[in-house]
Structures are given as C-alpha cells and as structure tokens.
Scaffold this active site. Structure first.
Site, mmCIF file in Angstrom:
data_model
loop_
_atom_site.group_PDB
_atom_site.id
_atom_site.type_symbol
_atom_site.label_atom_id
_atom_site.label_comp_id
_atom_site.label_asym_id
_atom_site.label_seq_id
_atom_site.Cartn_x
_atom_site.Cartn_y
_atom_site.Cartn_z
ATOM 1 N N ALA A 61 0.703 -1.255 0.088
ATOM 2 C CA ALA A 61 0.067 -0.123 0.162
ATOM 3 C C ALA A 61 0.867 1.138 -0.163
ATOM 4 C CB ALA A 61 -0.912 -0.070 1.092
ATOM 5 N N ASP A 64 0.013 3.128 -5.101
ATOM 6 C CA ASP A 64 -1.337 3.413 -5.903
ATOM 7 C C ASP A 64 -2.490 3.981 -5.023
ATOM 8 O OD1 ASP A 64 -3.015 4.236 -7.650
ATOM 9 O OD2 ASP A 64 -3.406 2.139 -8.322
ATOM 10 N N GLY A 85 -3.413 3.987 1.232
ATOM 11 C CA GLY A 85 -4.713 3.646 2.068
ATOM 12 C C GLY A 85 -5.697 4.721 1.679
ATOM 13 N N PHE A 112 3.294 11.315 4.724
ATOM 14 C CA PHE A 112 2.173 11.866 3.927
ATOM 15 C C PHE A 112 0.927 12.267 4.529
ATOM 16 C CE2 PHE A 112 4.301 9.529 0.304
ATOM 17 C CZ PHE A 112 4.050 10.414 -0.721
ATOM 18 N N GLY A 113 0.633 11.221 5.645
ATOM 19 C CA GLY A 113 -0.386 11.408 6.700
ATOM 20 C C GLY A 113 -1.872 10.980 6.086
ATOM 21 N N SER A 173 -0.004 3.257 10.638
ATOM 22 C CA SER A 173 0.838 4.326 10.423
ATOM 23 C C SER A 173 1.309 5.401 11.190
ATOM 24 C CB SER A 173 -0.202 5.134 9.176
ATOM 25 O OG SER A 173 0.450 6.447 8.874
ATOM 26 N N TYR A 313 7.756 -1.832 -1.793
ATOM 27 C CA TYR A 313 7.454 -0.584 -2.615
ATOM 28 C C TYR A 313 8.689 0.283 -2.483
ATOM 29 C CZ TYR A 313 5.572 4.306 -2.549
ATOM 30 O OH TYR A 313 5.159 5.643 -2.692
#
Length: 357
Positions: A61, A64, A85, A112-113, A173, A313
């Site tokens: 994840a 994309d 996500g 990114f958050g 996360s 990734y």
C-alpha cells in the site's frame, strides 16, 4: 518496455522532488496500453486467503493510493496489488515536502499523513474494474479529524469489501496522530470485531487483514496476535514503516526528518518481528512480510521467517519494475537449488533462528 527504460529515466526522476517523481510515474503507468504479464512458473503459485495467486510478490500500500492504476501494476508481474490507504472523507495529508529519499541507505522517509481522495472516489474506481483478472486489495484507515475512528474503518470496509480480494486494516501508520493507539488490546478488539461484522454484512468474500507496526514490544505482539485470532482476522501484514532511526544510517541529515522509515534499514527489525509473529500464530493465519524487500534473497528470508507472501515498495524507487521479475527468478533458483517443490515448503522453517536477530 518500462523495465528497460527505467535505468535511463531514473536520473531524471531522481532529479525531481520525490513526490513529484512518484506522481509522474503514476501518470506514465496510466498512459501505457493494457498489458498482461507472462505466465508465472507454477512453483511460484500461492493458495491462501481463498485466493490463487500466480506468485508471492505483491505491491505494498502507498504506491497507488487512489486505485488509479492497479491493472497496469499487475501487468508489471506482481502477484497481487494493495491500493490505498483510503479514508472516508478526502483529506490532503501533511504539508509538502513529505517524502525523502535516503539514497545511500536505500531508504525512504514519508510523512504523507494518509492523503486520500476519499472513499467515494476510490470505491467507484474499484467497482469499475469488476470482472477483470488479478488480485487487488485495499488498505483502509481513519480521517485525521474523525470523531469516531472505529466508524471510519467500518464505513471503508462496508463500501470497499465487495470490490476487492482483501481489506487491510491499517492501525500502524506513524503519520496520523493517535492511530497507533488503536493497536492497544481493548481498542483493537472492538475495531476488528466491527470490521469483520461490516464485511460479513456485505456478503463479500474479501479477507480481513491487519497491518502492524514494527515499533512494538513482544508483550504487545502477544496481545495483537491473540486478538486477531480471536476476532477471525485472516492474515497479518508485518510490518509498516518505523519511527526508529538506526545508527547505521548514512544520510544523517535526512534521517532527522519526521515520518516513517522504509526500505533497506527496515529489513532487519521487520523480519525479526515477522519471525516472532510466526512463532505465535504458526499456520493459523498466513503472514505477509513487508519491509526492506529489495532482492530475491531478501524475499526468501522473509519466507523462511514465516511469510507466505511478500510486499515491496521503496525498492522500486531505486531499482524500478524490473525488480519484480528478478525476485521471481531468484526464488525459482532457490527452490531448484534446495530441491523444494514450492514456496510453501519453506515458510517459517527458520523462524526461530531469525527471531533471535
């Protein structure tokens, strides 16, 4: 073609801001003609979660997030792709810059958050690919300002489960304040119960997976494993990015950036946690090994630690899509050298040793 071109365009991409380069890559993938990958050797096939996967190498994840190009990614040879996500309401995430390449370390830091176009947009895209081949799952989270984060996971599950092969509950996360608190036993028990109930309410066959953080104690891992098994979770993803900064990092200035560290430096701690998890759950639920997979040898080690599947990734940033085929060829070579009929024969066989680090 894209595998051949990557070494030529990598200097251009790495001359751009990391997020800008990533968005350009997504646009390029969207522009490519539809492509079906070559058939994989049957020895690489994996049957788990009620699915028949052609190979064990998946895209993690975060690549994309909006489910814009899952079929193009499957065309690169991945055995499965995890999008997201996804959170219920659109949110921009944290301010830029928010992703950094630690080139000397083969690593990435991101904060990114959980930036997301929101549930409606992603659900429509996934619904539109109904009937297409390939295994696609989705990673779900909660809005940063959600009044009821458990309700956010339920909403995502109810809307997305009918359109995917699996739903990964992301409570790990490091870039959404308080999200990792949901890994606590009481919160997690209620969360998983409600997510499984929401999935069942749709009549969907999507598996429910749980993604955990590498920055947990073994006592916490005990509780997470017990709760996941009790609530009928069908797989564990080990692990998310880490907030730790190993002393071995070369890029010491960039290492000060806030966010989750992924890539090569995560391999050791994530693999140790994977092995510890396997020792706790055994064959009761399959494990997906994530963190620092950048070669066939790394993927093979994850399998020996207990992973039935692996995801990558960050390594794509440095090695490009040709890495997928290289890992698959390397795994076949390993099976041949060790006289094993398939990958399942190697799963977890060195978990005890690898758990010792």
């Amino acid at each position: 073609m894209i595998e051949v071109l990557f070494p030529l365009v990598r200097p251009v991409l790495h001359g751009l801001d990391a997020e800008q380069a990533h968005n350009l890559t997504l646009r390029a993938l969207a522009a490519l003609p539809a492509r079906r990958p070559a058939a994989d050797d049957p020895r690489l096939a994996v049957g788990i979660l009620g699915l028949n996967l052609p190979n064990p190498v998946g895209l993690a994840a975060g690549f994309d997030k909006g489910a814009t190009v899952p079929d193009a990614l499957l065309g690169l040879g991945f055995g499965f792709v995890e999008v997201g996500g996804v959170v219920p309401r659109p949110q921009p995430g944290n301010p830029r810059p928010r992703v950094f390449r630690l080139k000397a370390d083969g690593a990435v830091i991101n904060r990114f958050g959980l930036n997301s176009e929101g549930l409606d947009v992603v659900a429509d895209r996934l619904a539109a690919r109904a009937g297409r081949p390939g295994v696609v799952g989705v990673n779900i989270g909660a809005n940063k300002d959600a009044a009821d984060r458990l309700a956010d996971y339920v909403a995502c599950t109810a809307r997305l489960a009918p359109h995917v092969a699996f739903v990964t509950v992301n409570v790990s996360s490091p870039n959404t304040p308080g999200l990792r608190d949901l890994q606590g036993e009481a919160f997690l028990d209620e969360l998983l119960a409600r997510v499984v109930e929401a999935r069942d309410g749709t009549g969907a066959r999507a598996a429910v997976l749980l993604k955990i953080a590498p920055d947990i104690t073994l006592d916490a891992l005990d509780a997470i494993c017990a709760t996941a098994l009790r609530r009928g979770v069908q797989g564990l993803v080990v692990s998310n990015t880490t907030v730790a900064r190993p002393e071995s990092l070369t890029e010491t200035v960039l290492a000060r950036e806030t966010g989750g560290l992924s890539g090569r430096p995560l391999f050791g701690p994530a693999t140790k946690l994977l092995a510890e998890t396997y020792l706790r759950v055994g064959s009761k639920v399959p494990l997906i090994g994530v963190g620092g997979v950048d070669s066939a040898e790394a993927a093979w080690t994850k399998i020996r630690a207990g992973a039935s599947l692996v995801q990558l990734y960050s390594a794509l940033v440095y090695q490009g899509p040709g890495l997928v085929g290289a890992i698959k060829r390397g795994l076949l070579d390993r099976l041949q050298r060790e006289g094993l009929p398939n990958l399942a024969a190697a799963v977890g066989r060195e978990a005890a040793a690898l758990a010792k680090g």
